[in-house]
Write an enzyme that holds these catalytic residues in place. Structure first.
Site, PDB file in Angstrom:
ATOM      1  N   ASP A  82      41.642  40.919   1.810  1.00 18.34           N
ATOM      2  CA  ASP A  82      41.676  40.203   0.525  1.00 18.34           C
ATOM      3  C   ASP A  82      41.121  38.800   0.696  1.00 18.34           C
ATOM      4  O   ASP A  82      40.874  38.324   1.813  1.00 18.34           O
ATOM      5  CB  ASP A  82      43.112  40.170  -0.026  1.00 18.34           C
ATOM      6  N   LYS A  83      40.947  38.152  -0.459  1.00 17.98           N
ATOM      7  CA  LYS A  83      40.460  36.769  -0.512  1.00 17.98           C
ATOM      8  C   LYS A  83      41.419  35.960  -1.365  1.00 17.98           C
ATOM      9  O   LYS A  83      41.997  36.501  -2.319  1.00 17.98           O
ATOM     10  CB  LYS A  83      39.076  36.744  -1.163  1.00 17.98           C
ATOM     11  N   HIS A  84      41.600  34.703  -1.031  1.00 18.54           N
ATOM     12  CA  HIS A  84      42.321  33.808  -1.935  1.00 18.54           C
ATOM     13  C   HIS A  84      41.461  32.573  -2.175  1.00 18.54           C
ATOM     14  O   HIS A  84      40.925  31.990  -1.232  1.00 18.54           O
ATOM     15  CB  HIS A  84      43.670  33.374  -1.330  1.00 18.54           C
ATOM     16  N   SER A  85      41.343  32.183  -3.440  1.00 19.19           N
ATOM     17  CA  SER A  85      40.641  30.938  -3.764  1.00 19.19           C
ATOM     18  C   SER A  85      41.670  29.923  -4.224  1.00 19.19           C
ATOM     19  O   SER A  85      42.631  30.283  -4.925  1.00 19.19           O
ATOM     20  CB  SER A  85      39.637  31.212  -4.886  1.00 19.19           C
ATOM     21  N   THR A 122      42.025  34.922 -12.295  1.00 21.15           N
ATOM     22  CA  THR A 122      41.396  36.247 -12.266  1.00 21.15           C
ATOM     23  C   THR A 122      42.083  37.226 -13.214  1.00 21.15           C
ATOM     24  O   THR A 122      41.443  38.030 -13.891  1.00 21.15           O
ATOM     25  CB  THR A 122      41.439  36.781 -10.814  1.00 21.15           C
ATOM     26  N   ARG A 170      59.664  22.874  -7.316  1.00 19.23           N
ATOM     27  CA  ARG A 170      58.684  21.862  -6.865  1.00 19.23           C
ATOM     28  C   ARG A 170      57.886  21.302  -8.044  1.00 19.23           C
ATOM     29  O   ARG A 170      57.592  20.113  -8.116  1.00 19.23           O
ATOM     30  CB  ARG A 170      57.718  22.493  -5.850  1.00 19.23           C
ATOM     31  N   SER A 185      53.457  28.553   0.296  1.00 21.35           N
ATOM     32  CA  SER A 185      53.511  29.182  -1.027  1.00 21.35           C
ATOM     33  C   SER A 185      52.346  30.157  -1.213  1.00 21.35           C
ATOM     34  O   SER A 185      52.542  31.323  -1.588  1.00 21.35           O
ATOM     35  CB  SER A 185      53.466  28.072  -2.086  1.00 21.35           C
ATOM     36  N   LYS A 189      52.656  34.800  -0.672  1.00 12.69           N
ATOM     37  CA  LYS A 189      52.301  35.804  -1.681  1.00 12.69           C
ATOM     38  C   LYS A 189      51.174  36.704  -1.170  1.00 12.69           C
ATOM     39  O   LYS A 189      51.197  37.908  -1.349  1.00 12.69           O
ATOM     40  CB  LYS A 189      51.872  35.099  -2.972  1.00 12.69           C
ATOM     41  N   LYS A 190      50.169  36.105  -0.534  1.00 13.19           N
ATOM     42  CA  LYS A 190      49.034  36.912  -0.070  1.00 13.19           C
ATOM     43  C   LYS A 190      49.450  37.835   1.071  1.00 13.19           C
ATOM     44  O   LYS A 190      49.058  38.992   1.119  1.00 13.19           O
ATOM     45  CB  LYS A 190      47.885  35.993   0.385  1.00 13.19           C
TER      46      LYS A 190
HETATM   47  N1  URA Z   1      49.230  27.477  -5.696  1.00 11.57           N
HETATM   48  C1  URA Z   1      50.298  28.129  -5.167  1.00 11.57           C
HETATM   49  O1  URA Z   1      50.384  29.347  -5.228  1.00 11.57           O
HETATM   50  N2  URA Z   1      51.257  27.390  -4.581  1.00 11.57           N
HETATM   51  C2  URA Z   1      51.203  26.047  -4.474  1.00 11.57           C
HETATM   52  O2  URA Z   1      52.111  25.467  -3.922  1.00 11.57           O
HETATM   53  C3  URA Z   1      50.092  25.393  -5.030  1.00 11.57           C
HETATM   54  C4  URA Z   1      49.112  26.138  -5.628  1.00 11.57           C
END
Ligand code: URA
Length: 441
Positions: A82-85, A122, A170, A185, A189-190
């Protein structure tokens, strides 16, 4: 082992390093309610000022990842990638990248987010496609990923629930801007998606999440080190967000440009360069290619039309129209008002306040000011001029697609104010730096 939360907060407040067990205790308390909102916010503020060592960041990421379900793709005959931007304006790369990598033998179970502030999401883009479900159940998500190699869907409540609570606190306690906490964070999730490899597209520039190039670079370094430390092979590109990526910003308009890219009808050179570079890195991480042939493989998957076919298959399997790739224009929503933004003077486009362009889309209704707001998928900007273009007074800087004339007037004002014209051509960038995987994840 049980601890007193206040003892752990004191330790961090005074600059100490927390052990893996101590961090796991705090994160467990975020999920089961044993740690209060006040304690979580104090912990966040202590980390904000004192920072975390690398071992602590890895422990925090893993504990947050493990606070919910962790998917397993080990039965597949290829790597899960996968990719995260970190988010941008006009950043629809995921829509092209997932089918390209799938067409090369990877599996891309892409769990994406909604738009955040001035940046698009997305998931909101995919929601522009009639019938397409971004919230399938687990069985359908797996079935689609296995059948066509990719599925772009939304976050479920069972993935990294600790982050949901922690981020919510936060967000209202001025503790979002901590690279340690952002790292945990994003990655929790990823990594809960059970990946064999991850590429990160960390944006730098006027439309980026991080305010300076140095901070974008520090975030990229932290993400790569922590993800590899947590056992997932990860690399990153640091890419430019000093102008809109491509020429469109909005939801349906970015789906349209993604299809046009996949079928070879219109390919912005920067978009092609960054997309293929990310895809090539994903193949290398997944062992599907090496550095010498990865670029050739991804270019072939795109240019042969195989990636476009894969995208069409994914859309159909997730409930969208079966002729979407051929007839996307008739399926995507349109707006009643179309207006051009006239350049106020002649000259070169020298700078673009990309964040303000993103906020112009939000003001049109294409993004949210509150997480629960509905959005208008049809509105947006197209034909956005590249930085460096020479234009004459009155030439279009962009085209506005709006619901009402008043909204169009407002967007025209915002886009005009976001673009600077000068008498010298400006230089442009696409990829600033590549960060290779660290350690031996
Ligand atoms: N995006 C996230 O998922 N977490 C953060 O803390 C900041 C941006």
């Amino acid at each position: 082992m049980a601890y007193l939360p206040q003892e752990l907060i004191t330790k961090k407040r005074d600059g100490g390093a927390l052990s893996g067990d101590e961090i796991a205790f705090l994160v467990g308390g975020m999920t089961n309610g044993a740690v209060t909102d006040a304690q979580i916010s104090s912990f966040a503020m202590a980390v904000f000022f004192r920072g975390m060592e690398m071992d602590e960041r890895v422990a925090l990421t893993l504990a947050m990842r493990d606070s919910g379900d962790v998917l397993d793709w080990s039965h597949l005959d290829g790597p899960a990638l996968d990719k995260h931007s970190t988010g941008g304006v006009g950043d629809n790369l995921s829509l092209m990248l997932a089918p390209i990598v799938a067409a090369c033998g990877g599996y891309v179970p892409m769990i994406s987010g909604r738009g955040l502030g001035h940046t698009g999401g997305t998931l909101d883009k995919m929601d522009s496609i009639p019938g397409y479900t971004t919230q399938p159940d687990n069985v359908l998500f797996r079935k689609v990923t296995e059948a066509c190699g990719c599925a772009i869907i939304g976050q479920t409540a069972s993935l990294a629930p600790a982050d949901k609570r922690f981020y919510g606190i936060r967000d209202v306690t001025a503790t979002v801007e901590s690279i340690d906490l952002i790292t945990a964070s994003i990655l929790s999730k990823k990594l809960a998606a059970g990946l064999d490899g991850l590429v990160l597209d960390v944006k730098s520039g006027s439309g980026a999440f991080m305010p300076t190039h140095e901070q974008s670079e520090a975030l990229a370094e932290s993400l790569v080190a922590v993800a590899n430390g947590a056992g997932t092979k990860t690399s990153a590109l640091l890419t430019d967000m000093n102008e809109v990526l491509g020429h469109a910003a909005g939801n349906a308009v970015e789906v349209a440009t993604a299809v046009e890219f996949l079928i070879g009808q219109a390919q912005d050179p920067r978009v092609r360069e960054i997309t293929l570079a990310l895809c090539a890195d994903m193949l290398v991480l997944g062992g599907l290619a090496d550095e010498t042939d990865s670029m050739e493989k991804v270019a072939e998957a795109l240019d042969s039309g195989r990636a476009a076919d894969t995208f069409g298959e994914m859309v159909t399997l997730l409930g969208g129209p079966s002729d979407f790739v051929d007839s996307y224009r008739t399926h995507l929503p349109a707006t009643p008002v179309t207006r051009d933004v006239p350049a106020p003077a002649s000259g070169y486009v020298t700078t673009m306040d990309t964040r303000q362009i993103g906020l112009a889309v939000v003001a049109l209704g294409g993004g949210r000011t509150n997480p629960a707001d509905p959005i208008d998928h049809a509105v947006g900007l197209t034909h956005i001029t590249d930085v460096g273009t020479k234009i004459s007074k009155g030439d279009p800087l962009a085209r506005v697609l709006a619901r009402t004339e008043d909204q169009a007037d407002e967007a025209i004002r915002r886009v005009t104010a976001a673009v600077t014209l000068g008498d010298k051509p400006a230089s442009r960038s696409s990829i600033y730096r590549r960060l290779a995987p660290t350690g031996d994840a």
